[in-house]
Write an enzyme that holds these catalytic residues in place. Structure first.
Site, PDB file in Angstrom:
ATOM      1  NE  ARG A   1      -4.167  -1.547   0.203  1.00  0.00           N
ATOM      2  CZ  ARG A   1      -4.220  -2.831  -0.151  1.00  0.00           C
ATOM      3  NH1 ARG A   1      -3.178  -3.418  -0.705  1.00  0.00           N
ATOM      4  NH2 ARG A   1      -5.336  -3.523   0.031  1.00  0.00           N
TER       5      ARG A   1
ATOM      6  CB  SER B   1      -8.623  -1.344   4.519  1.00  0.00           C
ATOM      7  OG  SER B   1      -8.976  -2.571   3.959  1.00  0.00           O
TER       8      SER B   1
ATOM      9  CD  GLU C   1      -5.418   1.362   2.408  1.00  0.00           C
ATOM     10  OE1 GLU C   1      -5.492   2.078   1.400  1.00  0.00           O
ATOM     11  OE2 GLU C   1      -6.123   0.359   2.599  1.00  0.00           O
TER      12      GLU C   1
HETATM   13  N1  EPU Z   1     -11.191 -10.555  10.062  1.00  0.00           N
HETATM   14  C1  EPU Z   1     -11.892 -10.696  11.232  1.00  0.00           C
HETATM   15  N2  EPU Z   1     -12.877  -9.794  11.519  1.00  0.00           N
HETATM   16  C2  EPU Z   1     -13.187  -8.763  10.678  1.00  0.00           C
HETATM   17  C3  EPU Z   1     -12.462  -8.612   9.475  1.00  0.00           C
HETATM   18  C4  EPU Z   1     -11.458  -9.532   9.193  1.00  0.00           C
HETATM   19  O1  EPU Z   1     -11.646 -11.588  12.012  1.00  0.00           O
HETATM   20  O2  EPU Z   1     -14.089  -7.987  10.998  1.00  0.00           O
HETATM   21  C5  EPU Z   1     -10.136 -11.534   9.753  1.00  0.00           C
HETATM   22  C6  EPU Z   1     -10.685 -12.738   9.014  1.00  0.00           C
HETATM   23  O3  EPU Z   1     -10.188 -13.900   9.609  1.00  0.00           O
HETATM   24  C7  EPU Z   1     -10.114 -12.652   7.622  1.00  0.00           C
HETATM   25  C8  EPU Z   1      -8.869 -11.799   7.824  1.00  0.00           C
HETATM   26  O4  EPU Z   1      -9.146 -10.955   8.955  1.00  0.00           O
HETATM   27  O5  EPU Z   1      -9.788 -13.895   7.120  1.00  0.00           O
HETATM   28  C9  EPU Z   1      -8.564 -10.916   6.638  1.00  0.00           C
HETATM   29  O6  EPU Z   1      -9.737 -10.236   6.228  1.00  0.00           O
HETATM   30  P1  EPU Z   1     -10.014  -9.899   4.691  1.00  0.00           P
HETATM   31  O7  EPU Z   1      -9.790 -11.102   3.830  1.00  0.00           O
HETATM   32  O8  EPU Z   1     -11.325  -9.212   4.592  1.00  0.00           O
HETATM   33  O9  EPU Z   1      -8.831  -8.912   4.310  1.00  0.00           O
HETATM   34  P2  EPU Z   1      -8.182  -7.682   5.095  1.00  0.00           P
HETATM   35  O10 EPU Z   1      -6.794  -8.091   5.486  1.00  0.00           O
HETATM   36  O11 EPU Z   1      -9.086  -7.160   6.152  1.00  0.00           O
HETATM   37  C10 EPU Z   1      -7.052  -6.718   2.968  1.00  0.00           C
HETATM   38  C11 EPU Z   1      -6.990  -5.412   2.245  1.00  0.00           C
HETATM   39  C12 EPU Z   1      -8.271  -5.190   1.466  1.00  0.00           C
HETATM   40  C13 EPU Z   1      -8.445  -6.321   0.476  1.00  0.00           C
HETATM   41  C14 EPU Z   1      -8.472  -7.656   1.246  1.00  0.00           C
HETATM   42  C15 EPU Z   1      -8.490  -8.841   0.325  1.00  0.00           C
HETATM   43  C16 EPU Z   1      -5.516  -3.965   3.549  1.00  0.00           C
HETATM   44  C17 EPU Z   1      -5.420  -2.802   4.468  1.00  0.00           C
HETATM   45  N3  EPU Z   1      -6.756  -4.327   3.184  1.00  0.00           N
HETATM   46  O12 EPU Z   1      -8.100  -6.612   3.928  1.00  0.00           O
HETATM   47  O13 EPU Z   1      -8.144  -3.974   0.747  1.00  0.00           O
HETATM   48  O14 EPU Z   1      -9.640  -6.186  -0.269  1.00  0.00           O
HETATM   49  O15 EPU Z   1      -7.280  -7.769   2.045  1.00  0.00           O
HETATM   50  O16 EPU Z   1      -7.237  -9.017  -0.231  1.00  0.00           O
HETATM   51  O17 EPU Z   1      -4.489  -4.526   3.150  1.00  0.00           O
HETATM   52  C18 EPU Z   1      -8.509  -1.621   0.905  1.00  0.00           C
HETATM   53  O18 EPU Z   1      -7.270  -1.494   0.809  1.00  0.00           O
HETATM   54  O19 EPU Z   1      -9.268  -0.635   1.016  1.00  0.00           O
HETATM   55  C19 EPU Z   1      -9.077  -2.957   0.900  1.00  0.00           C
HETATM   56  C20 EPU Z   1     -10.388  -3.185   1.052  1.00  0.00           C
END
Ligand code: EPU
Length: 339
Positions: free
Chosen positions: A166, A240, A335
């Site tokens: 990012r 995010s 972010e």
């Molecule tokens: N999780 C929870 N509770 C929640 C949310 C997430 O426990 O409320 C846990 C879950 O176990 C899940 C893990 O966190 O498996 C990861 O969640 P998710 O797959 O939704 O991905 P993220 O790490 O929260 C990142 C990016 C997103 C992108 C997704 C998919 C960042 C800051 N965010 O989110 O990007 O869509 O991975 O690759 O790296 C953005 O940058 O605006 C964005 C949405």
């Protein structure tokens, strides 16, 4: 005159925050951009500049006391091919997801995992957008820029952009120096779909798809995103709000003792922790205070339910930061750009 005065930025930011820009202009060509800059030099030389695309990664906490310039350069085409790649150039103002759609229609694989990400093509390199195991840096070939200091056009290649998680040179060392006017991505001719990310793989397995096409991957990503992330045209948000923090192995092992269910991804010997998991575990998921809150289906997303303002969202983000620091000893970094 292309520059207008006292314009509400509410339609130009996905949080739907109602603040004003002292000056505002938009351009749909490189010539128009140069005209705006000339007009600025003659009438408001000292004014701050803020370049925006579709405003999907900004939190305005106050009126902007300068000139906001909105990039609306359109156009997409396959410009070149060599033995290994097809090259596609798009105007910086094209919506990123329209670009993804164009690539899928033309059977060019590489950005299908990045389906439905809000924002424009021109903003994509600034924060090296990423999702489901793919980042823009994996396909980016070149970026055309106007250097605001020298007023000269230049082209950066992938390495020049100094991409990280990012992050890029446009967010760090050269912040505010350039206007991105077009982006060229390259698409491998023998592209293999990337379905390593857990939720994509599981959805495809559930659908009985073993060798997915790029269209299958795109549709799966669309479904996953729609099920977790709020649509900014219905609920104000900027995806995010925080980055996923990166911690050392020692820090990770300590946390693992206390929280055996912690979600991490290994990253070159370091550990990227799911910030959504931390925020969820600390009890914030679904929290609401007036019209701002933490989204009930994805704790990493802060939302404006209607009449929330930027200061309220900032305050909420600070409370969350403090609580995560206290509980886990980890400082979350925003972010979203806070202005
Ligand atoms: N999780 C929870 N509770 C929640 C949310 C997430 O426990 O409320 C846990 C879950 O176990 C899940 C893990 O966190 O498996 C990861 O969640 P998710 O797959 O939704 O991905 P993220 O790490 O929260 C990142 C990016 C997103 C992108 C997704 C998919 C960042 C800051 N965010 O989110 O990007 O869509 O991975 O690759 O790296 C953005 O940058 O605006 C964005 C949405």
């Amino acid at each position: 005159m292309m520059i207008q005065q006292n314009i509400s930025l509410m339609p130009f930011n996905s949080f739907g925050i109602d603040v004003n820009a002292k000056y505002f202009a938009s351009f749909s060509s490189e010539v128009e951009l140069l005209t705006i800059l000339k007009e600025k030099d003659q009438t408001i030389p000292e004014s701050n500049l803020l370049l925006i695309g579709s405003g999907s990664n900004i939190l305005f906490t106050q009126d902007f006391d300068g000139l906001v310039i909105k990039n609306e350069i359109q156009g997409m085409s396959i410009v070149h091919e060599d033995e290994e790649f097809h090259y596609v150039t798009a105007g910086a103002g094209v919506l990123w997801d329209d670009f993804v759609g164009f690539c899928i229609e033309n059977n060019l694989g590489g950005v299908e995992n990045l389906s439905l990400i809000p924002g424009t093509v021109g903003a994509a390199p600034i924060q090296n957008i990423g999702a489901y195991g793919v980042e823009l840096k994996d396909v980016l070939h070149a970026v055309k820029l106007l250097d605001l200091h020298e007023r000269q056009w230049i082209v950066f290649n992938n390495r020049d952009c100094d991409f990280g998680y990012r992050s890029s040179i446009f967010k760090k060392k050269l912040k505010g120096r350039f206007v991105i006017t077009s982006v060229t991505c390259r698409f491998q001719k023998n592209h293999q779909t990337n379905i390593r990310y857990g939720s994509i793989k599981n959805s495809l397995i559930a659908m009985g798809v073993t060798t997915p096409t790029i269209k299958d991957v795109s549709e799966t990503v669309n479904e996953i995103r729609r099920s977790k992330l709020p649509n900014p045209s219905e609920i104000g948000n900027a995806g995010s709000f925080f980055k996923n923090p990166v911690i050392s192995k020692t820090e990770y092992q300590q946390l693992l003792n206390d929280y055996p269910d912690i979600v991490v991804y290994e990253l070159d010997g370091m550990y990227k922790v799911a910030a959504g998991w931390l925020i969820d575990k600390a009890g914030w998921k679904g929290y609401r205070e007036g019209d701002v809150g933490c989204y009930p289906k994805q704790a990493l997303v802060l939302v404006n339910y209607g009449n929330g303002n930027g200061m309220q969202l900032l305050e909420l983000s600070k409370k969350i930061q403090q609580s995560i620091l206290k509980k886990f000893g980890i400082l979350l970094e925003a972010e979203v750009n806070i202005l």
